[in-house]
Scaffold this motif. Structure first.
Motif, PDB file in Angstrom:
ATOM      1  N   GLY A 185      54.245  68.727  55.161  1.00 40.98           N
ATOM      2  CA  GLY A 185      54.308  67.942  53.953  1.00 40.98           C
ATOM      3  C   GLY A 185      55.180  66.717  54.156  1.00 40.98           C
ATOM      4  O   GLY A 185      55.672  66.446  55.254  1.00 40.98           O
ATOM      5  N   LEU A 186      55.339  65.968  53.078  1.00 43.07           N
ATOM      6  CA  LEU A 186      56.153  64.761  53.104  1.00 43.07           C
ATOM      7  C   LEU A 186      57.341  64.905  52.163  1.00 43.07           C
ATOM      8  O   LEU A 186      57.202  65.410  51.053  1.00 43.07           O
ATOM      9  CB  LEU A 186      55.331  63.542  52.685  1.00 43.07           C
ATOM     10  N   ARG A 187      58.467  64.459  52.627  1.00 41.37           N
ATOM     11  CA  ARG A 187      59.675  64.400  51.801  1.00 41.37           C
ATOM     12  C   ARG A 187      59.940  62.920  51.544  1.00 41.37           C
ATOM     13  O   ARG A 187      60.006  62.122  52.489  1.00 41.37           O
ATOM     14  CB  ARG A 187      60.850  65.039  52.525  1.00 41.37           C
ATOM     15  N   ILE A 188      60.072  62.557  50.265  1.00 46.86           N
ATOM     16  CA  ILE A 188      60.354  61.166  49.935  1.00 46.86           C
ATOM     17  C   ILE A 188      61.528  61.100  48.966  1.00 46.86           C
ATOM     18  O   ILE A 188      61.786  62.039  48.223  1.00 46.86           O
ATOM     19  CB  ILE A 188      59.138  60.427  49.328  1.00 46.86           C
ATOM     20  N   ARG A 189      62.243  59.990  49.050  1.00 47.66           N
ATOM     21  CA  ARG A 189      63.290  59.693  48.080  1.00 47.66           C
ATOM     22  C   ARG A 189      63.061  58.254  47.621  1.00 47.66           C
ATOM     23  O   ARG A 189      62.960  57.341  48.447  1.00 47.66           O
ATOM     24  CB  ARG A 189      64.683  59.849  48.673  1.00 47.66           C
ATOM     25  N   VAL A 190      62.965  58.098  46.313  1.00 44.22           N
ATOM     26  CA  VAL A 190      62.769  56.774  45.725  1.00 44.22           C
ATOM     27  C   VAL A 190      63.843  56.532  44.683  1.00 44.22           C
ATOM     28  O   VAL A 190      64.470  57.466  44.173  1.00 44.22           O
ATOM     29  CB  VAL A 190      61.365  56.619  45.096  1.00 44.22           C
ATOM     30  N   ARG A 191      64.022  55.267  44.386  1.00 45.82           N
ATOM     31  CA  ARG A 191      64.979  54.868  43.349  1.00 45.82           C
ATOM     32  C   ARG A 191      64.269  53.816  42.492  1.00 45.82           C
ATOM     33  O   ARG A 191      63.524  52.991  42.989  1.00 45.82           O
ATOM     34  CB  ARG A 191      66.233  54.282  43.986  1.00 45.82           C
ATOM     35  N   GLY A 192      64.548  53.856  41.202  1.00 50.87           N
ATOM     36  CA  GLY A 192      63.934  52.891  40.294  1.00 50.87           C
ATOM     37  C   GLY A 192      62.663  53.462  39.684  1.00 50.87           C
ATOM     38  O   GLY A 192      62.542  54.668  39.478  1.00 50.87           O
ATOM     39  N   GLY A 193      61.736  52.593  39.403  1.00 52.09           N
ATOM     40  CA  GLY A 193      60.471  53.021  38.837  1.00 52.09           C
ATOM     41  C   GLY A 193      60.415  52.955  37.322  1.00 52.09           C
ATOM     42  O   GLY A 193      59.356  53.126  36.729  1.00 52.09           O
ATOM     43  N   ASP A 194      61.558  52.760  36.685  1.00 48.64           N
ATOM     44  CA  ASP A 194      61.611  52.549  35.239  1.00 48.64           C
ATOM     45  C   ASP A 194      60.952  53.665  34.432  1.00 48.64           C
ATOM     46  O   ASP A 194      60.380  53.422  33.373  1.00 48.64           O
ATOM     47  CB  ASP A 194      60.976  51.203  34.874  1.00 48.64           C
ATOM     48  N   GLY A 195      60.984  54.904  34.933  1.00 50.19           N
ATOM     49  CA  GLY A 195      60.406  56.029  34.217  1.00 50.19           C
ATOM     50  C   GLY A 195      58.896  56.096  34.279  1.00 50.19           C
ATOM     51  O   GLY A 195      58.277  56.944  33.631  1.00 50.19           O
ATOM     52  N   GLN A 196      58.288  55.236  35.056  1.00 51.20           N
ATOM     53  CA  GLN A 196      56.826  55.182  35.152  1.00 51.20           C
ATOM     54  C   GLN A 196      56.306  56.246  36.117  1.00 51.20           C
ATOM     55  O   GLN A 196      57.054  56.833  36.894  1.00 51.20           O
ATOM     56  CB  GLN A 196      56.397  53.794  35.629  1.00 51.20           C
ATOM     57  N   ARG A 197      54.996  56.468  36.075  1.00 46.42           N
ATOM     58  CA  ARG A 197      54.319  57.392  36.994  1.00 46.42           C
ATOM     59  C   ARG A 197      53.634  56.587  38.094  1.00 46.42           C
ATOM     60  O   ARG A 197      52.943  55.618  37.834  1.00 46.42           O
ATOM     61  CB  ARG A 197      53.287  58.237  36.253  1.00 46.42           C
ATOM     62  N   PHE A 198      53.858  57.024  39.319  1.00 44.59           N
ATOM     63  CA  PHE A 198      53.261  56.407  40.494  1.00 44.59           C
ATOM     64  C   PHE A 198      52.420  57.451  41.230  1.00 44.59           C
ATOM     65  O   PHE A 198      52.529  58.651  40.959  1.00 44.59           O
ATOM     66  CB  PHE A 198      54.349  55.887  41.447  1.00 44.59           C
ATOM     67  N   LYS A 199      51.638  56.979  42.182  1.00 45.43           N
ATOM     68  CA  LYS A 199      50.908  57.872  43.079  1.00 45.43           C
ATOM     69  C   LYS A 199      51.351  57.587  44.502  1.00 45.43           C
ATOM     70  O   LYS A 199      51.482  56.426  44.905  1.00 45.43           O
ATOM     71  CB  LYS A 199      49.397  57.632  43.000  1.00 45.43           C
ATOM     72  N   LEU A 200      51.575  58.659  45.249  1.00 49.13           N
ATOM     73  CA  LEU A 200      51.732  58.564  46.695  1.00 49.13           C
ATOM     74  C   LEU A 200      50.372  58.923  47.263  1.00 49.13           C
ATOM     75  O   LEU A 200      49.825  59.990  46.952  1.00 49.13           O
ATOM     76  CB  LEU A 200      52.809  59.541  47.186  1.00 49.13           C
ATOM     77  N   ILE A 201      49.805  58.027  48.050  1.00 45.33           N
ATOM     78  CA  ILE A 201      48.453  58.202  48.582  1.00 45.33           C
ATOM     79  C   ILE A 201      48.529  58.211  50.102  1.00 45.33           C
ATOM     80  O   ILE A 201      49.159  57.346  50.706  1.00 45.33           O
ATOM     81  CB  ILE A 201      47.525  57.076  48.102  1.00 45.33           C
ATOM     82  N   ILE A 202      47.879  59.214  50.689  1.00 44.25           N
ATOM     83  CA  ILE A 202      47.808  59.304  52.151  1.00 44.25           C
ATOM     84  C   ILE A 202      46.336  59.415  52.560  1.00 44.25           C
ATOM     85  O   ILE A 202      45.479  59.782  51.759  1.00 44.25           O
ATOM     86  CB  ILE A 202      48.626  60.496  52.707  1.00 44.25           C
TER      87      ILE A 202
END
Length: 108
Positions: A1-18
């Protein structure tokens, strides 16, 4: 699997696509995630098993039972989309400027 750490985004929903193919019109594997935190400005870290990614073709779920080929990760992208899957709307989408900082990406 993938481990990610993000900051910000303003409470929005994003998609991680591979992808496991170089065919950009082929199947993409998507995982939606929200960026809201209890402490504004704090990072969000998640571990996403490959089995949790949803196979999609142009934001429509592919239901033929295929599995992600973990030996062939060919592309990775983050998407900020008005749509979820199968024509559904992203309930956290707000048009306008946003910021999402990728701090970590690793495999497990």
């Amino acid at each position: 699997g993938l481990r990610i750490r993000v900051r910000g985004g303003d409470g929005q929903r994003f998609k991680l696509i591979i992808r496991d193919s170089y065919d950009w019109n082929g199947v993409a594997w998507s995982h939606s995630f929200d960026t809201g935190t209890l402490l504004p400005g704090s990072p969000i870290e998640m571990s996403i098993p490959f089995a949790d990614f949803v196979p999609t073709l142009f934001a429509r779920k592919v239901t033929d039972g295929r599995q992600f080929n973990t030996a062939q990760l060919t592309a990775l992208q983050f998407a900020f989309s008005k749509f979820e899957y199968d024509g559904g709307l992203n309930p956290k989408f707000n048009a306008g400027d946003f910021s999402l900082t990728l701090e970590l990406i690793a495999t497990f």
